[in-house]
Design a protein around this motif. Structure first.
Motif, PDB file in Angstrom:
ATOM      1  N   VAL A 146       0.840  -1.206   0.000  1.00 30.44           N
ATOM      2  CA  VAL A 146       0.000   0.000   0.000  1.00 30.44           C
ATOM      3  C   VAL A 146       0.875   1.256   0.000  1.00 30.44           C
ATOM      4  O   VAL A 146       0.608   2.230  -0.711  1.00 30.44           O
ATOM      5  N   ARG A 147       1.980   1.214   0.744  1.00 32.09           N
ATOM      6  CA  ARG A 147       2.861   2.392   0.788  1.00 32.09           C
ATOM      7  C   ARG A 147       3.466   2.657  -0.595  1.00 32.09           C
ATOM      8  O   ARG A 147       3.634   3.799  -1.025  1.00 32.09           O
ATOM      9  N   GLU A 148       3.745   1.569  -1.319  1.00 35.16           N
ATOM     10  CA  GLU A 148       4.385   1.706  -2.645  1.00 35.16           C
ATOM     11  C   GLU A 148       3.389   2.058  -3.744  1.00 35.16           C
ATOM     12  O   GLU A 148       3.790   2.384  -4.864  1.00 35.16           O
ATOM     13  N   THR A 149       2.099   1.944  -3.448  1.00 34.02           N
ATOM     14  CA  THR A 149       1.100   2.210  -4.498  1.00 34.02           C
ATOM     15  C   THR A 149       0.195   3.372  -4.085  1.00 34.02           C
ATOM     16  O   THR A 149       0.383   4.498  -4.491  1.00 34.02           O
ATOM     17  N   LEU A 150      -0.740   3.098  -3.228  1.00 34.75           N
ATOM     18  CA  LEU A 150      -1.724   4.119  -2.832  1.00 34.75           C
ATOM     19  C   LEU A 150      -1.047   5.339  -2.206  1.00 34.75           C
ATOM     20  O   LEU A 150      -1.424   6.485  -2.491  1.00 34.75           O
ATOM     21  N   LEU A 151      -0.053   5.104  -1.356  1.00 37.03           N
ATOM     22  CA  LEU A 151       0.542   6.220  -0.598  1.00 37.03           C
ATOM     23  C   LEU A 151       1.760   6.811  -1.299  1.00 37.03           C
ATOM     24  O   LEU A 151       2.337   7.800  -0.844  1.00 37.03           O
ATOM     25  N   ALA A 152       2.138   6.227  -2.442  1.00 36.36           N
ATOM     26  CA  ALA A 152       3.321   6.771  -3.149  1.00 36.36           C
ATOM     27  C   ALA A 152       2.961   8.141  -3.718  1.00 36.36           C
ATOM     28  O   ALA A 152       1.840   8.368  -4.153  1.00 36.36           O
ATOM     29  N   GLY A 153       3.892   9.067  -3.689  1.00 37.87           N
ATOM     30  CA  GLY A 153       3.648  10.380  -4.299  1.00 37.87           C
ATOM     31  C   GLY A 153       3.061  11.389  -3.328  1.00 37.87           C
ATOM     32  O   GLY A 153       3.012  12.574  -3.616  1.00 37.87           O
ATOM     33  N   GLY A 154       2.580  10.908  -2.186  1.00 36.87           N
ATOM     34  CA  GLY A 154       2.172  11.843  -1.133  1.00 36.87           C
ATOM     35  C   GLY A 154       0.880  12.587  -1.371  1.00 36.87           C
ATOM     36  O   GLY A 154       0.492  13.464  -0.603  1.00 36.87           O
ATOM     37  N   ARG A 155       0.117  12.203  -2.436  1.00 29.93           N
ATOM     38  CA  ARG A 155      -1.154  12.940  -2.655  1.00 29.93           C
ATOM     39  C   ARG A 155      -2.269  12.381  -1.785  1.00 29.93           C
ATOM     40  O   ARG A 155      -3.247  13.035  -1.502  1.00 29.93           O
ATOM     41  N   VAL A 156      -2.133  11.099  -1.421  1.00 34.09           N
ATOM     42  CA  VAL A 156      -3.190  10.466  -0.620  1.00 34.09           C
ATOM     43  C   VAL A 156      -2.844  10.685   0.857  1.00 34.09           C
ATOM     44  O   VAL A 156      -1.890  10.101   1.372  1.00 34.09           O
ATOM     45  N   THR A 157      -3.617  11.593   1.471  1.00 34.08           N
ATOM     46  CA  THR A 157      -3.304  11.912   2.885  1.00 34.08           C
ATOM     47  C   THR A 157      -4.553  11.610   3.712  1.00 34.08           C
ATOM     48  O   THR A 157      -5.364  12.501   3.958  1.00 34.08           O
ATOM     49  N   PRO A 158      -4.732  10.329   4.098  1.00 34.14           N
ATOM     50  CA  PRO A 158      -5.924   9.967   4.862  1.00 34.14           C
ATOM     51  C   PRO A 158      -5.890  10.617   6.245  1.00 34.14           C
ATOM     52  O   PRO A 158      -4.809  10.893   6.777  1.00 34.14           O
ATOM     53  N   ARG A 159      -7.062  10.835   6.778  1.00 33.66           N
ATOM     54  CA  ARG A 159      -7.168  11.429   8.124  1.00 33.66           C
ATOM     55  C   ARG A 159      -6.437  10.538   9.120  1.00 33.66           C
ATOM     56  O   ARG A 159      -5.699  11.017   9.978  1.00 33.66           O
ATOM     57  N   LYS A 160      -6.631   9.236   8.983  1.00 38.35           N
ATOM     58  CA  LYS A 160      -5.940   8.291   9.871  1.00 38.35           C
ATOM     59  C   LYS A 160      -5.557   7.066   9.050  1.00 38.35           C
ATOM     60  O   LYS A 160      -6.228   6.721   8.085  1.00 38.35           O
ATOM     61  N   LEU A 161      -4.483   6.407   9.471  1.00 38.38           N
ATOM     62  CA  LEU A 161      -4.073   5.154   8.843  1.00 38.38           C
ATOM     63  C   LEU A 161      -3.681   4.170   9.930  1.00 38.38           C
ATOM     64  O   LEU A 161      -2.844   4.479  10.778  1.00 38.38           O
ATOM     65  N   PHE A 162      -4.344   3.026   9.928  1.00 34.10           N
ATOM     66  CA  PHE A 162      -4.068   2.032  10.961  1.00 34.10           C
ATOM     67  C   PHE A 162      -3.472   0.785  10.303  1.00 34.10           C
ATOM     68  O   PHE A 162      -4.205  -0.053   9.765  1.00 34.10           O
ATOM     69  N   ALA A 163      -2.141   0.729  10.310  1.00 37.73           N
ATOM     70  CA  ALA A 163      -1.486  -0.494   9.827  1.00 37.73           C
ATOM     71  C   ALA A 163      -1.593  -1.550  10.922  1.00 37.73           C
ATOM     72  O   ALA A 163      -1.667  -1.225  12.107  1.00 37.73           O
ATOM     73  N   MET A 164      -1.636  -2.805  10.521  1.00 42.53           N
ATOM     74  CA  MET A 164      -1.654  -3.865  11.527  1.00 42.53           C
ATOM     75  C   MET A 164      -0.228  -4.004  12.082  1.00 42.53           C
ATOM     76  O   MET A 164       0.713  -4.194  11.305  1.00 42.53           O
ATOM     77  N   PRO A 165      -0.047  -3.905  13.400  1.00 44.58           N
ATOM     78  CA  PRO A 165       1.301  -3.994  13.963  1.00 44.58           C
ATOM     79  C   PRO A 165       1.868  -5.405  13.824  1.00 44.58           C
ATOM     80  O   PRO A 165       1.141  -6.392  13.898  1.00 44.58           O
TER      81      PRO A 165
END
Ligand code: 6PG
Length: 239
Positions: A89-108
């Motif tokens: 997800v970091r390499e696709t959805l979150l790449a480029g920094g345009r997607v700035t969700p209010r919160k992100l909960f990765a599974m620890p």
């Protein structure tokens, strides 16, 4: 004779993998736009959603500020491990920094699987505001799911004890795959306003048919989503 309810839902069939990614990105973007804030989106892992996530990252019509991102399951590896769903997800959805969700909960994945499952469940309870899932008050607004050729979804893997877990919201899956997994359980996966299955490829077609017919011998066939169900399929998976 009662017809198994199954999780037939609506289906949209597109030509190929590229069209599948486009349809998925459009459906997810539109659902977020039309949804209320906070919009809780549970992401699926694996390879199918990669292209859709990359397309979403390039759009400028998604109000990410109202979105809270969660994961339906995770491989119990470090977040920079090649098999990590978070890394994907970091390499696709979150790449480029345009997607700035209010919160992100990765599974620890930094303790024991049991402790991490409990920690994620506690996070979900905090966000939900209660420790019991109330019918009609869905935990998620959009539950994105893939489907394995063996009928698994998230990490509800055939033959594993997690399939009978109906109390916990998050559980470790110590066997069944090369890596230990963490997964949302049936109650949490089912508690969503909309469930979107994103499935492509001929190898998935038998599982798609059986799951949509409600074959509870397959883990995904035993899912009873509370809200609407939409299947986005390419022709090969819908054959
Ligand atoms: C995972 C996913 C898993 C996936 C299916 C389909 O962590 O792997 O959550 O449930 O959705 O295995 O995977 P593909 O999209 O790679 O076929």
């Amino acid at each position: 004779m009662s017809i198994p309810m199954g999780i037939e839902g609506r289906s949209e069939i597109v030509a190929d993998a590229k069209a599948l990614a486009e349809a998925a990105a459009e459906t997810i973007a539109r659902t977020i736009r039309e949804g209320d804030a906070p919009f809780r989106l549970s992401l699926s892992g694996g390879s199918t959603p990669r292209a859709a996530y990359a397309l979403l990252a390039g759009r400028d019509d998604v109000p990410w500020e109202k979105v809270e991102l969660f994961f339906g399951d995770e491989r119990f590896v470090p977040p920079d491990h090649p098999d990590s769903n978070y890394r994907m997800v970091r390499e696709t959805l979150l790449a480029g920094g345009r997607v700035t969700p209010r919160k992100l909960f990765a599974m620890p994945t930094d303790g024991t699987p049991e402790d991490c499952a409990r920690a994620y469940e506690e996070e979900l309870r905090q966000q939900y505001g209660a420790s019991i899932l109330a019918p009609g008050v869905p935990l998620f607004d959009l539950m994105l799911l893939g489907l394995g050729a063996d009928g698994h979804t998230a990490s509800l893997i055939p033959g594993q004890p997690v399939l009978s877990e109906r109390t916990r919201w998050v559980a470790p899956v110590p066997q069944g795959r090369e890596e230990v997994r963490l997964t949302l359980t049936y109650p949490a996966l089912e508690s969503s306003r909309l469930t979107l299955f994103l499935v492509g490829g001929a190898d998935k077609a038998p599982a798609v048919r059986r799951v949509r017919a409600g074959d509870t011998a397959l883990p995904a066939g035993a899912l009873a989503p509370q809200g609407d169900v939409l299947w986005l399929l390419d022709r090969a998976a819908a054959a």
